[in-house]
Write a protein that holds these residues in place. Structure first.
Motif, PDB file in Angstrom:
ATOM      1  N   ILE A   1       0.836  -1.196   0.000  1.00 60.17           N
ATOM      2  CA  ILE A   1       0.000   0.000   0.000  1.00 60.17           C
ATOM      3  C   ILE A   1       0.876   1.253   0.000  1.00 60.17           C
ATOM      4  CG2 ILE A   1      -1.621   1.344   1.385  1.00 60.17           C
ATOM      5  CD1 ILE A   1      -2.937  -1.256   2.202  1.00 60.17           C
ATOM      6  N   ALA A   2       1.914   1.234   0.816  1.00 61.72           N
ATOM      7  CA  ALA A   2       2.827   2.379   0.852  1.00 61.72           C
ATOM      8  C   ALA A   2       3.464   2.596  -0.511  1.00 61.72           C
ATOM      9  CB  ALA A   2       3.895   2.162   1.919  1.00 61.72           C
ATOM     10  N   ARG A   3       3.863   1.512  -1.155  1.00 57.47           N
ATOM     11  CA  ARG A   3       4.497   1.650  -2.466  1.00 57.47           C
ATOM     12  C   ARG A   3       3.516   2.197  -3.488  1.00 57.47           C
ATOM     13  NH1 ARG A   3       7.980  -3.208  -5.091  1.00 57.47           N
ATOM     14  NH2 ARG A   3       5.939  -4.055  -5.681  1.00 57.47           N
ATOM     15  N   ARG A   4       2.253   1.775  -3.401  1.00 58.10           N
ATOM     16  CA  ARG A   4       1.233   2.315  -4.302  1.00 58.10           C
ATOM     17  C   ARG A   4       1.102   3.827  -4.125  1.00 58.10           C
ATOM     18  NH1 ARG A   4      -1.642  -1.059  -8.192  1.00 58.10           N
ATOM     19  NH2 ARG A   4      -1.102  -3.177  -7.592  1.00 58.10           N
ATOM     20  N   ALA A   5       1.102   4.261  -2.872  1.00 54.50           N
ATOM     21  CA  ALA A   5       0.977   5.695  -2.603  1.00 54.50           C
ATOM     22  C   ALA A   5       2.171   6.464  -3.159  1.00 54.50           C
ATOM     23  CB  ALA A   5       0.848   5.936  -1.098  1.00 54.50           C
ATOM     24  N   LEU A   6       3.357   5.917  -2.997  1.00 58.27           N
ATOM     25  CA  LEU A   6       4.563   6.572  -3.508  1.00 58.27           C
ATOM     26  C   LEU A   6       4.572   6.577  -5.033  1.00 58.27           C
ATOM     27  CD1 LEU A   6       7.104   5.029  -0.980  1.00 58.27           C
ATOM     28  CD2 LEU A   6       6.314   7.403  -1.018  1.00 58.27           C
ATOM     29  N   GLU A   7       4.138   5.484  -5.633  1.00 61.42           N
ATOM     30  CA  GLU A   7       4.074   5.420  -7.095  1.00 61.42           C
ATOM     31  C   GLU A   7       3.057   6.411  -7.650  1.00 61.42           C
ATOM     32  OE1 GLU A   7       5.285   0.681  -7.645  1.00 61.42           O
ATOM     33  OE2 GLU A   7       3.181   1.306  -7.692  1.00 61.42           O
ATOM     34  N   ALA A   8       2.005   6.694  -6.874  1.00 62.81           N
ATOM     35  CA  ALA A   8       0.994   7.656  -7.314  1.00 62.81           C
ATOM     36  C   ALA A   8       1.526   9.081  -7.298  1.00 62.81           C
ATOM     37  CB  ALA A   8      -0.243   7.559  -6.429  1.00 62.81           C
ATOM     38  N   GLY A   9       2.614   9.303  -6.542  1.00 62.76           N
ATOM     39  CA  GLY A   9       3.208  10.640  -6.535  1.00 62.76           C
ATOM     40  C   GLY A   9       3.403  11.263  -5.178  1.00 62.76           C
ATOM     41  N   SER A  10       3.150  10.505  -4.093  1.00 62.11           N
ATOM     42  CA  SER A  10       3.387  11.079  -2.770  1.00 62.11           C
ATOM     43  C   SER A  10       4.883  11.154  -2.483  1.00 62.11           C
ATOM     44  CB  SER A  10       2.684  10.264  -1.689  1.00 62.11           C
ATOM     45  OG  SER A  10       3.274   8.984  -1.557  1.00 62.11           O
ATOM     46  N   ASN A  11       5.254  12.068  -1.612  1.00 56.66           N
ATOM     47  CA  ASN A  11       6.662  12.255  -1.241  1.00 56.66           C
ATOM     48  C   ASN A  11       7.000  11.620   0.100  1.00 56.66           C
ATOM     49  OD1 ASN A  11       5.556  14.966  -2.618  1.00 56.66           O
ATOM     50  ND2 ASN A  11       7.622  14.532  -3.374  1.00 56.66           N
ATOM     51  N   GLY A  12       5.984  11.131   0.794  1.00 55.33           N
ATOM     52  CA  GLY A  12       6.235  10.536   2.094  1.00 55.33           C
ATOM     53  C   GLY A  12       5.066   9.694   2.549  1.00 55.33           C
ATOM     54  N   PHE A  13       5.337   8.828   3.546  1.00 56.21           N
ATOM     55  CA  PHE A  13       4.309   7.934   4.059  1.00 56.21           C
ATOM     56  C   PHE A  13       4.593   7.676   5.531  1.00 56.21           C
ATOM     57  CE2 PHE A  13       2.184   4.017   5.055  1.00 56.21           C
ATOM     58  CZ  PHE A  13       1.098   3.925   4.197  1.00 56.21           C
ATOM     59  N   VAL A  14       3.608   7.953   6.375  1.00 59.43           N
ATOM     60  CA  VAL A  14       3.733   7.649   7.801  1.00 59.43           C
ATOM     61  C   VAL A  14       2.440   6.990   8.275  1.00 59.43           C
ATOM     62  CG1 VAL A  14       5.354   9.508   8.316  1.00 59.43           C
ATOM     63  CG2 VAL A  14       2.911   9.931   8.490  1.00 59.43           C
ATOM     64  N   ASN A  15       2.542   6.235   9.334  1.00 65.42           N
ATOM     65  CA  ASN A  15       1.370   5.590   9.915  1.00 65.42           C
ATOM     66  C   ASN A  15       0.603   6.565  10.799  1.00 65.42           C
ATOM     67  OD1 ASN A  15       3.588   2.963  10.116  1.00 65.42           O
ATOM     68  ND2 ASN A  15       1.705   2.755   8.947  1.00 65.42           N
ATOM     69  N   LYS A  16      -0.696   6.357  10.895  1.00 68.25           N
ATOM     70  CA  LYS A  16      -1.522   7.237  11.711  1.00 68.25           C
ATOM     71  C   LYS A  16      -1.174   7.160  13.190  1.00 68.25           C
ATOM     72  CE  LYS A  16      -5.783   8.330   9.283  1.00 68.25           C
ATOM     73  NZ  LYS A  16      -7.252   8.297   9.320  1.00 68.25           N
ATOM     74  N   ASP A  17      -0.642   6.028  13.623  1.00 73.35           N
ATOM     75  CA  ASP A  17      -0.291   5.900  15.032  1.00 73.35           C
ATOM     76  C   ASP A  17       1.162   6.280  15.301  1.00 73.35           C
ATOM     77  OD1 ASP A  17       0.933   3.788  13.799  1.00 73.35           O
ATOM     78  OD2 ASP A  17       0.138   2.234  15.118  1.00 73.35           O
ATOM     79  N   ALA A  18       1.799   6.957  14.346  1.00 75.65           N
ATOM     80  CA  ALA A  18       3.178   7.397  14.554  1.00 75.65           C
ATOM     81  C   ALA A  18       3.224   8.411  15.697  1.00 75.65           C
ATOM     82  CB  ALA A  18       3.735   8.031  13.280  1.00 75.65           C
ATOM     83  N   PRO A  19       4.295   8.418  16.492  1.00 74.11           N
ATOM     84  CA  PRO A  19       4.401   9.400  17.571  1.00 74.11           C
ATOM     85  C   PRO A  19       4.533  10.810  17.008  1.00 74.11           C
ATOM     86  CG  PRO A  19       6.470   8.212  17.285  1.00 74.11           C
ATOM     87  CD  PRO A  19       5.460   7.529  16.418  1.00 74.11           C
ATOM     88  N   PRO A  20       4.134  11.827  17.776  1.00 72.04           N
ATOM     89  CA  PRO A  20       4.194  13.210  17.296  1.00 72.04           C
ATOM     90  C   PRO A  20       5.568  13.623  16.781  1.00 72.04           C
ATOM     91  CG  PRO A  20       2.936  13.103  19.317  1.00 72.04           C
ATOM     92  CD  PRO A  20       3.528  11.732  19.114  1.00 72.04           C
ATOM     93  N   GLU A  21       6.644  13.117  17.415  1.00 71.12           N
ATOM     94  CA  GLU A  21       7.976  13.519  16.959  1.00 71.12           C
ATOM     95  C   GLU A  21       8.282  12.979  15.562  1.00 71.12           C
ATOM     96  OE1 GLU A  21       8.495  10.173  20.099  1.00 71.12           O
ATOM     97  OE2 GLU A  21       7.284  11.986  19.810  1.00 71.12           O
TER      98      GLU A  21
END
Length: 209
Positions: free
Chosen positions: A90-110
Motif C-alpha cells: 500500500i505504501a508503495r502504491r501511494a509513492l508510485e501515485a506521486g506522494s513524497n512521504g508515508f507515515v502511519n496514523k499511530d506514529a508518535p508526534p515527533e
C-alpha cells in the motif's frame, strides 16, 4: 513558513495533525474532509504542502486517486500520506501515485514532526518500518502477485476486505454486478484463492500486512 492542507474525513485526526504541523512551523493550516473538497481546497488556497489520508469511508484508495489527479495539475507540491495500514504494498502504491512521504496514523508526534519538516525542506520521508518492508519487496528474486493488480482490482479488493457483497461493491464503485464478479474471479486467480472466503482472507492480509 508553509501553508498546509490536511485532507482527512476524521475531524479529530485532522485537528491533531494541525496542532503538530503548526508547532513544527506551518503558518496556516486548512482542512478538507473528502477527496473532492480536498481538490477544491487545493485550487482555492494553493497550499505549500498537502497531508492526505488514503482511506475515505469504505474506499481504501480514494486518497491515491486524489494524489494522481493532483499530480496532473501540480507535479511539484509535496504530499505526505498518512494511513492506518502498514502494508508495504500500500505504501508503495501511494509513492508510485506521486506522494513524497508515508507515515502511519499511530506514529508518535515527533515522527510526524520529522516527516513534515523533511517534506518542507524538499526531502522525502517514509516511516522506518515501512521503508524496510518496501526494501524487502524490491530485493532481487522477490515477487508478489498483489503487485500486479490494476487500480480497479485494488479498489475492489479493498471492498472485499471490508466484507462487502458483490452487489454492494457494484453500488459503491458504480459498475455492473457482472464486472464485479469477473474482477473478483481475476483476483482469485492472481492471489491464488480457490474461493471467495479465501479471497477475503487474502484481502485482509494485503491491507494489514
Amino acid at each position: 513558513m508553509p501553508r498546509v492542507l490536511i485532507v482527512d474525513d476524521h475531524p479529530v485526526v485532522a485537528e491533531g495533525w494541525g496542532r503538530i504541523v503548526r508547532a513544527a512551523g506551518a503558518c496556516e493550516v486548512f482542512s478538507a474532509h473528502s477527496p473532492l473538497t480536498g481538490l477544491r481546497a487545493y485550487r482555492e488556497e494553493r497550499p505549500d504542502l498537502l497531508i492526505v489520508d488514503l482511506s475515505f469511508g469504505c474506499n481504501k484508495f480514494a486518497g491515491v486517486k486524489l494524489i494522481r489527479r493532483l499530480r496532473r495539475h501540480d507535479p511539484e507540491i509535496p504530499v505526505l500520506v498518512f494511513s492506518m495500514h502498514r502494508s508495504a504494498m500500500i505504501a508503495r502504491r501511494a509513492l508510485e501515485a506521486g506522494s513524497n512521504g508515508f507515515v502511519n496514523k499511530d506514529a508518535p508526534p515527533e515522527e510526524i514532526d520529522q516527516a513534515f519538516r523533511s517534506l518542507s525542506q524538499g526531502e522525502c520521508y517514509v516511516s522506518a518500518d515501512i521503508a524496510t518492508k518496501i526494501a524487502l519487496l524490491n530485493r532481487p528474486g522477490s515477487t508478489s502477485a498483489a503487485s500486479a493488480l490494476t487500480p480497479r482490482e485494488l479498489e475492489i479488493l479493498g471492498f472485499v476486505a471490508e466484507g462487502k457483497s458483490y452487489r454492494e461493491i457494484a453500488q459503491e464503485v458504480c459498475i455492473s454486478y457482472k464486472t464485479v464478479t469477473n474482477t473478483c474471479y481475476a483476483l482469485r486467480s492472481k492471489l491464488n484463492a480457490t474461493n471467495m472466503p479465501e479471497l477475503v482472507v487474502k484481502a485482509i492480509e494485503y491491507f494489514d500486512g
